[in-house]
Design a protein around this motif. Structure first.
Motif, PDB file in Angstrom:
ATOM      1  N   GLY A  44      25.852 -39.674 111.036  1.00  0.00           N
ATOM      2  CA  GLY A  44      24.467 -39.673 112.486  1.00  0.00           C
ATOM      3  C   GLY A  44      24.339 -38.828 112.775  1.00  0.00           C
ATOM      4  O   GLY A  44      23.369 -38.997 113.617  1.00  0.00           O
ATOM      5  N   LYS A  45      25.343 -38.441 113.014  1.00  0.00           N
ATOM      6  CA  LYS A  45      25.500 -37.115 114.407  1.00  0.00           C
ATOM      7  C   LYS A  45      25.030 -35.948 114.203  1.00  0.00           C
ATOM      8  O   LYS A  45      24.316 -35.025 114.507  1.00  0.00           O
ATOM      9  N   PHE A  47      21.482 -36.034 112.853  1.00  0.00           N
ATOM     10  CA  PHE A  47      20.253 -36.298 112.982  1.00  0.00           C
ATOM     11  C   PHE A  47      20.179 -36.129 114.470  1.00  0.00           C
ATOM     12  O   PHE A  47      18.827 -36.341 114.866  1.00  0.00           O
ATOM     13  N   LEU A  58      17.320 -49.489 115.703  1.00  0.00           N
ATOM     14  CA  LEU A  58      18.331 -50.506 115.118  1.00  0.00           C
ATOM     15  C   LEU A  58      17.733 -51.201 114.368  1.00  0.00           C
ATOM     16  O   LEU A  58      16.838 -52.417 114.283  1.00  0.00           O
ATOM     17  N   ILE A 116      20.394 -44.381 109.217  1.00  0.00           N
ATOM     18  CA  ILE A 116      22.352 -43.042 109.129  1.00  0.00           C
ATOM     19  C   ILE A 116      22.834 -44.208 109.900  1.00  0.00           C
ATOM     20  O   ILE A 116      22.723 -45.469 110.222  1.00  0.00           O
ATOM     21  N   ASN A 117      23.856 -43.684 110.131  1.00  0.00           N
ATOM     22  CA  ASN A 117      24.893 -44.338 110.482  1.00  0.00           C
ATOM     23  C   ASN A 117      25.263 -46.245 110.373  1.00  0.00           C
ATOM     24  O   ASN A 117      25.355 -46.519 111.420  1.00  0.00           O
ATOM     25  N   THR A 118      25.162 -46.386 109.297  1.00  0.00           N
ATOM     26  CA  THR A 118      25.408 -47.203 108.672  1.00  0.00           C
ATOM     27  C   THR A 118      26.257 -48.148 108.568  1.00  0.00           C
ATOM     28  O   THR A 118      27.736 -47.818 108.579  1.00  0.00           O
ATOM     29  N   LYS A 119      26.499 -48.896 109.327  1.00  0.00           N
ATOM     30  CA  LYS A 119      28.020 -50.230 109.545  1.00  0.00           C
ATOM     31  C   LYS A 119      28.559 -51.149 109.092  1.00  0.00           C
ATOM     32  O   LYS A 119      27.069 -51.614 109.269  1.00  0.00           O
ATOM     33  N   TYR A 141      24.688 -53.034 110.009  1.00  0.00           N
ATOM     34  CA  TYR A 141      23.272 -52.195 110.530  1.00  0.00           C
ATOM     35  C   TYR A 141      23.608 -50.588 110.596  1.00  0.00           C
ATOM     36  O   TYR A 141      24.510 -50.359 110.426  1.00  0.00           O
ATOM     37  N   GLY A 142      22.630 -50.751 111.646  1.00  0.00           N
ATOM     38  CA  GLY A 142      22.253 -49.424 111.524  1.00  0.00           C
ATOM     39  C   GLY A 142      20.667 -48.389 111.606  1.00  0.00           C
ATOM     40  O   GLY A 142      20.275 -49.008 112.424  1.00  0.00           O
ATOM     41  N   THR A 143      21.215 -46.582 112.018  1.00  0.00           N
ATOM     42  CA  THR A 143      19.584 -46.893 112.681  1.00  0.00           C
ATOM     43  C   THR A 143      18.593 -45.945 112.018  1.00  0.00           C
ATOM     44  O   THR A 143      19.155 -45.412 110.662  1.00  0.00           O
TER      45      THR A 143
END
Lengths: 151, 110
Positions: A44-45, A47, A58, A116-119, A141-143
Motif C-alpha cells: 500500500g505504501k 499509493f 476501508l 490496496i494493502n489487503t490483510k 480488509y483493505g483500503t
C-alpha cells in the motif's frame, strides 16, 4: 447400534459436506471471474503519495465456515499419523476466497478500482480444548481506492 | 471520517497526529442461534449466524474507534488493524485500532 449411528452420521455428513463444498466452489469461481477487474494488492505504501486517487476508504468482510462431522473425523485420524489434512485445507481455502470476494463486492459496489494493502486474518472460533468441530472465521480488509478518471 | 489501513490517506497530507485510538466489542449470539450453528457445523458449510455476529462486532468496534477519534478532533484514522479472538464458544472479541490524524487536501502547486 452405536457403530451403526456413527457410520450413518459419517455417510450423511460426507454427502452434505461434499455437496455444499462443490456448490460453494462453483459459486466462488463464478464470482471471482465476474470480479476479476477489481484488483487486490497486498502492498500500500506505493499509493500513499499518489495524486491520481480521488477517494479511499476501508472495506472489510468476514465469513465463518464450519467443518462437517466427516471432515472432523478424517482430521482426527490424520492427526495420529501426521501429514496434510486436505479436508481442512479446502475449508480454509473456501473461507479465504469467500472473504476476499465479499470485500471485493463491497468495493465494486462503491465503484472502487482496486483494493490496496489487503490483510487476511484467520481465527479459530473454538478455544483450544473444546470438544466442538472447528469453526474458522476469516476476516479480510483493505483500503479501496478510486482513481480520478481511469481511461 | 476517513479510514484507511495504509500509513496515509492518498491524495491528502497529514497535518496533525492524535495518537492511537481503539475500539473493542465482545459479542455473543443467543442460544437458539448457537444450536442452529451447531447443526450447520455438523453438516458443513457457512455458518451465517456467526458470520453476521462477526460482521456486527467489527462494525461496532470500528464505530467505537471512530467516535473516540472524533472526540479528539481527528478527521481520519490511518493504519487501521483488526484483531479477533475467541473468548468462549459462541462469543468473540473484535478489536479495532489505528492512529487518529488530521488530514488536509494537498494544494496543487501553482
Amino acid at each position: 447400534m452405536e457403530t451403526l449411528i456413527l457410520i450413518s452420521c459419517l455417510v450423511i455428513c460426507y454427502y452434505t459436506g461434499s455437496t455444499i463444498e462443490k456448490k460453494h466452489y462453483e459459486n466462488i469461481k463464478a464470482r471471482e471471474a465476474a470480479l476479476s477487474k477489481t484488483l487486490c494488492m497486498t502492498y500500500g505504501k506505493a499509493f500513499s503519495r499518489s495524486t491520481k486517487i480521488k477517494n479511499s476508504y476501508l472495506v472489510s468482510s468476514s465469513v465463518v465456515i464450519g467443518c462437517d462431522y466427516f471432515k472432523a473425523f478424517l482430521a482426527y485420524f490424520r492427526n495420529l499419523f501426521g501429514g496434510n489434512i486436505s479436508a481442512y485445507e479446502s475449508v480454509l481455502d473456501r473461507g479465504k476466497r469467500e472473504a476476499i470476494l465479499r470485500m471485493k463486492e463491497q468495493a465494486s459496489a462503491r465503484k472502487a478500482h482496486a483494493i490496496i494493502n489487503t490483510k487476511i486474518e484467520t481465527v479459530m472460533l473454538d478455544p483450544l480444548g473444546s470438544k466442538e468441530h472447528p469453526k474458522v472465521c476469516v476476516t479480510a480488509y483493505g483500503t479501496a481506492i478510486e482513481y480520478n478518471n481511469l481511461d | 471520517m476517513i479510514l484507511t489501513n495504509i500509513e496515509s490517506v492518498p491524495g491528502k497530507k497529514v497535518v496533525g497526529h492524535y495518537g492511537m485510538v481503539s475500539g473493542s466489542t465482545v459479542r455473543a449470539t443467543h442460544i437458539g442461534r448457537d444450536l442452529l450453528a451447531g447443526v450447520k457445523n455438523f453438516f458443513g458449510g457457512e455458518i451465517e449466524g456467526y458470520t453476521e455476529l462477526m460482521d456486527e462486532s467489527r462494525k461496532e468496534a470500528t464505530q467505537r474507534m471512530i467516535s473516540s477519534a472524533a472526540a479528539m478532533g481527528a478527521n481520519a484514522v490511518v493504519n487501521v488493524r483488526y484483531a479477533t479472538s475467541a473468548i468462549t464458544t459462541g462469543a468473540a472479541e473484535v478489536y479495532a485500532y489505528g492512529t487518529a490524524v488530521r488530514v488536509e487536501d494537498i494544494q496543487p502547486k501553482v
